[in-house]
Design an enzyme around this catalytic site. Structure first.
Site, PDB file in Angstrom:
ATOM      1  N   LYS A   1       0.843  -1.201   0.000  1.00 41.30           N
ATOM      2  CA  LYS A   1       0.000   0.000   0.000  1.00 41.30           C
ATOM      3  C   LYS A   1       0.879   1.252   0.000  1.00 41.30           C
ATOM      4  CE  LYS A   1      -3.586   2.259   2.711  1.00 41.30           C
ATOM      5  NZ  LYS A   1      -4.534   2.182   3.813  1.00 41.30           N
TER       6      LYS A   1
ATOM      7  N   GLU B   1      10.435  -4.704   4.575  1.00 41.50           N
ATOM      8  CA  GLU B   1      10.508  -6.114   4.156  1.00 41.50           C
ATOM      9  C   GLU B   1      10.246  -6.240   2.652  1.00 41.50           C
ATOM     10  OE1 GLU B   1       8.838  -4.903   6.688  1.00 41.50           O
ATOM     11  OE2 GLU B   1       9.086  -6.156   8.474  1.00 41.50           O
TER      12      GLU B   1
ATOM     13  N   GLY C   1      -4.917  -1.976   4.919  1.00 37.58           N
ATOM     14  CA  GLY C   1      -4.102  -3.096   4.444  1.00 37.58           C
ATOM     15  C   GLY C   1      -4.737  -4.448   4.725  1.00 37.58           C
ATOM     16  N   ARG C   2      -5.219  -4.648   5.942  1.00 39.05           N
ATOM     17  CA  ARG C   2      -5.768  -5.965   6.315  1.00 39.05           C
ATOM     18  C   ARG C   2      -7.165  -6.208   5.746  1.00 39.05           C
ATOM     19  NH1 ARG C   2      -4.849  -2.561  10.373  1.00 39.05           N
ATOM     20  NH2 ARG C   2      -6.544  -1.807  11.680  1.00 39.05           N
TER      21      ARG C   2
ATOM     22  N   GLU D   1      -4.844  -6.743  14.756  1.00 34.04           N
ATOM     23  CA  GLU D   1      -4.355  -5.413  14.373  1.00 34.04           C
ATOM     24  C   GLU D   1      -5.520  -4.409  14.415  1.00 34.04           C
ATOM     25  OE1 GLU D   1      -0.822  -4.925  11.546  1.00 34.04           O
ATOM     26  OE2 GLU D   1      -2.441  -4.159  10.303  1.00 34.04           O
TER      27      GLU D   1
ATOM     28  N   HIS E   1      -5.057 -33.203  17.683  1.00 30.62           N
ATOM     29  CA  HIS E   1      -3.921 -33.981  18.193  1.00 30.62           C
ATOM     30  C   HIS E   1      -2.827 -33.082  18.756  1.00 30.62           C
ATOM     31  CE1 HIS E   1      -5.372 -37.908  16.833  1.00 30.62           C
ATOM     32  NE2 HIS E   1      -5.964 -37.193  15.894  1.00 30.62           N
TER      33      HIS E   1
ATOM     34  N   LYS F   1       9.222  -0.570  14.505  1.00 35.27           N
ATOM     35  CA  LYS F   1       9.804  -0.239  13.192  1.00 35.27           C
ATOM     36  C   LYS F   1      10.830   0.878  13.348  1.00 35.27           C
ATOM     37  CE  LYS F   1       5.818  -0.795  10.108  1.00 35.27           C
ATOM     38  NZ  LYS F   1       4.931  -0.038   9.237  1.00 35.27           N
TER      39      LYS F   1
HETATM   40  O1  F6P Z   1       2.121  -4.289   9.928  1.00 38.37           O
HETATM   41  C1  F6P Z   1       1.754  -2.994   9.666  1.00 38.37           C
HETATM   42  C2  F6P Z   1       1.234  -2.780   8.284  1.00 38.37           C
HETATM   43  O2  F6P Z   1       1.086  -1.420   8.079  1.00 38.37           O
HETATM   44  C3  F6P Z   1      -0.071  -3.519   7.998  1.00 38.37           C
HETATM   45  O3  F6P Z   1      -1.177  -2.855   8.451  1.00 38.37           O
HETATM   46  C4  F6P Z   1      -0.008  -3.662   6.531  1.00 38.37           C
HETATM   47  O4  F6P Z   1      -0.911  -4.617   6.092  1.00 38.37           O
HETATM   48  C5  F6P Z   1       1.439  -4.060   6.352  1.00 38.37           C
HETATM   49  O5  F6P Z   1       2.119  -3.282   7.303  1.00 38.37           O
HETATM   50  C6  F6P Z   1       2.000  -3.868   4.988  1.00 38.37           C
HETATM   51  O6  F6P Z   1       1.962  -2.533   4.564  1.00 38.37           O
HETATM   52  P1  F6P Z   1       2.166  -2.128   3.057  1.00 38.37           P
HETATM   53  O7  F6P Z   1       1.072  -2.747   2.259  1.00 38.37           O
HETATM   54  O8  F6P Z   1       2.103  -0.635   3.035  1.00 38.37           O
HETATM   55  O9  F6P Z   1       3.504  -2.641   2.615  1.00 38.37           O
END
Ligand code: F6P
Length: 548
Positions: free
Chosen positions: A206, A212, A267-268, A353, A384, A512
C-alpha cells in the site's frame, strides 16, 4: 463518549452473567426443545448454528441492547456511506465498496468511488486475461509460469489465504508463490525453484515503503537482471499494486504496470482491491468476481438485517459476551478444511491489528478487555495438538468450527470421517463427562476400584465449552468471500462495542522506528542510541559474533 462499561446495558449484562455463570448449556437444551432451530441462521451460503453457546434468549436481548446503546447500526451506515470513521487517520473505511457489485454510488469527498473501483477492476481483468492466455510474455518471449507476490501483512496474508483456499480452481501451469519475510531464506528458497524467464513479480505494498517488501523486491529485481542482463526486462517481469505511484515509478516499475487502490482501503481489508491480483491470476478474473459477490452478499445482510438476525453482529456480540463477561482471553478458529490452513493467520492480523487497542476513538483508556488473541489450526491436526487444553484446561476458549458439506477431494471415506470429528468435538466440548460417568465407565470396563477412583478425575470433562458451527455446501469463491466478510464485520461489531478505532495500527510503529536505528548500528558496528542494558548487551554480542 463515556466508556461502554458505564452504560446500564453493560451493567445489565454483568448482572446477567452473575446469574448464568453456573448454568449449563445442556440444561438450556433440556428446557427448550426449540433451541437448536431457534439459534441458527443461513446467510449468503453460510449456515450458522450458535445454539451451543452459554446464552439464553435474554442474553441475546441484552447484547442487542448493548449494540443499540453504542449505535452499532448508525456506525454501520456511516461506514457503508463513506464517512471518515477511521478518525485517527481521517479516512473513510470502504473495503465494502471494493465488492459493491450493486454499484450503488458511494461518495467520498463529494465523488462517487465506484467508477474508480470499476476502472481498476477492468485493468485487472485485462492483465489477468493476458497472462493466463499467454498473451503477456516475458522478456525472452516465454509464457509466464510462476507469479511471485512480494508483500507483507495485509499485502500478503489475504491473497495467500485465499489462493490456498481456492486451490481446486487453479491451473497447474500458472503457479502463485508468496514471499513476505525479510529473512533472505524466504526469497532464496522460493526463487530456487523458478526460472527468471517465466517468472512475474507482483510488488504489493500500500505504502511502497515497507522495509521487508522493498528489500525483497530489490533482491528479486537483482535476481532477474542477473539472469536476463537487460534493464528493460523489469517492465515485462514486475508489476506493482500500491497507492503510491511516485515510489512505484522510482523503483523502476512502469506506471502502466501499476494497479492502484486508495487510502480508504486498510491493508488488512485489501484483498478485495488490486491486492487481490495474485488471486485473480491464480483462479481467473471471473472467480475473483465471484469472491467479491460472496462478500457483497454478506455486506448487504450486515447492512440491512436487524441485530437479532444479523450473523456478523451476533458473532461479534457473542465474542464480547465471552471476552468481557465470561473472562475469555482468546478465540479459536478451527476450520475443518485443509485449504483454510491460513485462515487463522489471516484473521490474526484482521482481528488483532484491528481491535488490539487500549484507548477509545477519543483517546480514553478502556477499562475492559478489547481484542482477544485469535488462533487456530485446521482440524484434525489441532485435535492432536491443543484440543486437550480446550477440553480440560482452566481457560474458557470460545471456538468457531468451520466446515463444508462436500469436499473438493472426496477421497474414499475421508470427508465423513473428517466431519464426524467436527461434530463430535463440538458435542464433547458442550456435554463434557461428569466424574460419576467417568467412574461408571471405568468400573464397567473392569478397572480395579482404587485405580478407577484415581483415574476418574483425569477422565472428567467439565463441558460447557461454547462453540459456533459454520457450515457451507462447498468452499467456493462465493462462500469464501462471504466467510471472510463475516469475520470482517464481526471485528467491526466488536470495535464499535469497545469504542476503539478498528482501522488504524499505531502499535506497529515503535518497533519499526527502533529497528531502523539498530540497523545503522549493526551495519556500522557502533552503538550510538541509548539502549537498555539488556538490548545493549545483546547488540554487542551479535556484532562481536558476526565479526568473529
Ligand atoms: O504491519 C503494519 C502494516 O502497516 C499492515 O497494516 C499492513 O498490512 C502491512 O504493514 C504492509 O503494509 P504495506 O502494504 O504498506 O507494505
Amino acid at each position: 463518549m463515556s466508556l461502554v462499561n458505564h452504560t446500564p446495558q453493560w451493567q445489565a449484562l454483568q448482572q446477567h452473567w452473575d446469574e448464568l455463570r453456573t448454568a449449563r448449556i445442556t440444561d438450556f437444551f433440556a428446557a427448550d426443545p426449540q433451541r437448536a432451530t431457534a439459534m441458527r441462521l443461513s446467510v449468503a451460503g453460510l449456515y450458522l448454528d450458535y445454539s451451543k453457546n452459554l446464552i439464553t434468549p435474554t442474553t441475546l436481548k441484552l447484547l442487542a441492547a448493548l449494540a443499540d446503546a453504542v449505535d452499532l447500526s448508525g456506525w454501520t451506515q456511516r461506514m457503508f456511506n463513506g464517512a471518515a470513521i477511521n478518525n485517527t487517520e481521517d479516512r473513510a473505511v470502504l473495503h465494502i465498496a471494493l465488492r459493491n457489485r450493486s454499484n450503488r454510488p458511494i461518495v467520498v469527498d463529494g465523488a462517487d468511488v465506484m467508477p474508480l473501483i470499476n476502472q481498476v477492476l477492468a485493468r485487472m481483468e485485462h492483465f489477468v486475461g493476458r497472462v493466463r492466455t499467454g498473451d503477456w510474455l516475458g522478456h525472452t518471449g516465454r509464457r509466464i509460469s510462476d507469479v511471485v507476490n512480494i508483500g507483507i501483512g495485509g499485502s500478503n496474508l489475504g491473497p495467500k489465504m485465499v489462493c490456498a483456499a481456492l486451490a481446486p480452481y487453479q491451473r497447474d501451469d500458472l503457479r502463485v508463490h508468496f514471499v513476505s519475510n525479510i529473512d533472505g531464506t524466504h526469497l532464496v528458497e522460493t526463487l530456487a525453484r523458478l526460472n527468471p524467464e517465466t517468472t512475474l513479480f507482483i510488488v504489493a505494498s500500500k505504502t511502497f515503503t515497507t522495509q521487508e517488501t522493498m528489500t525483497n523486491a530489490t533482491s528479486a529485481r537483482a535476481w532477474l537482471l542477473a539472469a536476463l542482463g537487460d534493464q528493460t526486462a523489469v517492465a515485462r517481469h514486475f508489476v506493482a499494486v500500491s497507492t503510491n505511484a511516485e515510489r512505484v515509478t522510482a523503483f523502476g516499475i512502469d506506471p502502466n504496470n501499476m494497479f492502484g487502490f486508495w487510502d480508504w482501503v486498510g491493508g488488512r481489508y485489501s484483498l478485495w482491491s488490486a491486492i487481490g491480483l495474485p488471486i485473480a491470476l491464480a483462479v481467473g478474473f471471473d472467480r475473483f468476481v465471484e469472491l467479491l459477490e460472496g462478500a457483497h452478499a454478506m455486506d448487504e445482510h450486515f447492512r440491512t438485517a436487524d441485530i437479532a438476525h444479523n450473523m456478523p453482529a451476533l458473532l461479534g456480540l457473542l465474542g464480547v459476551w465471552y471476552a468481557n463477561f465470561a473472562g475469555a482471553r482468546t478465540h479459536a478458529v478451527l476450520p475443518y478444511d485443509q485449504s483454510l490452513r491460513f485462515l487463522a493467520a489471516y484473521l490474526q492480523q484482521g482481528d488483532m491489528e484491528s481491535n488490539g487497542k487500549r484507548v477509545t476513538r477519543d483517546g480514553v483508556a478502556v477499562e475492559y478487555s478489547t481484542g482477544p488473541v485469535v488462533w487456530g489450526e485446521p482440524g484434525t491436526d489441532g485435535q492432536h495438538a491443543f484440543y486437550q487444553l480446550i477440553h480440560q484446561g482452566t481457560q474458557l476458549i470460545p471456538a468457531d468450527f468451520i466446515g463444508a458439506i462436500h469436499s473438493h477431494n472426496e477421497l474414499r471415506d475421508h470427508h465423513p470421517k473428517f466431519m464426524a470429528n467436527f461434530f463430535a468435538q463440538t458435542e464433547a466440548l458442550m456435554r463434557g463427562r461428569t466424574t460419576a460417568e467417568a467412574l461408571a465407565e471405568l468400573q464397567a470396563s473392569g478397572v480395579a476400584e482404587a485405580q478407577a477412583q484415581l483415574l476418574a478425575p483425569h477422565r472428567t470433562f467439565p463441558g460447557n465449552r461454547p462453540t459456533n458451527s459454520i457450515l457451507m455446501q462447498r468452499l467456493t469463491p462465493q462462500t469464501l468471500g462471504a466467510l471472510i466478510a463475516l469475520y470482517e464485520h464481526r471485528i467491526f461489531t466488536q470495535g464499535i462495542i469497545w469504542g476503539v478505532n478498528s482501522f488504524d495500527q499505531w502499535g506497529v510503529e515503535l518497533g519499526k522506528q527502533l529497528a531502523s536505528v539498530i540497523l545503522d548500528e549493526l551495519q556500522t558496528g557502533k552503538l550510538t542510541a541509548p539502549h537498555d542494558p539488556s538490548t545493549r548487551a545483546l547488540l554487542e554480542y551479535f556484532i562481536q559474533q558476526r565479526r568473529a
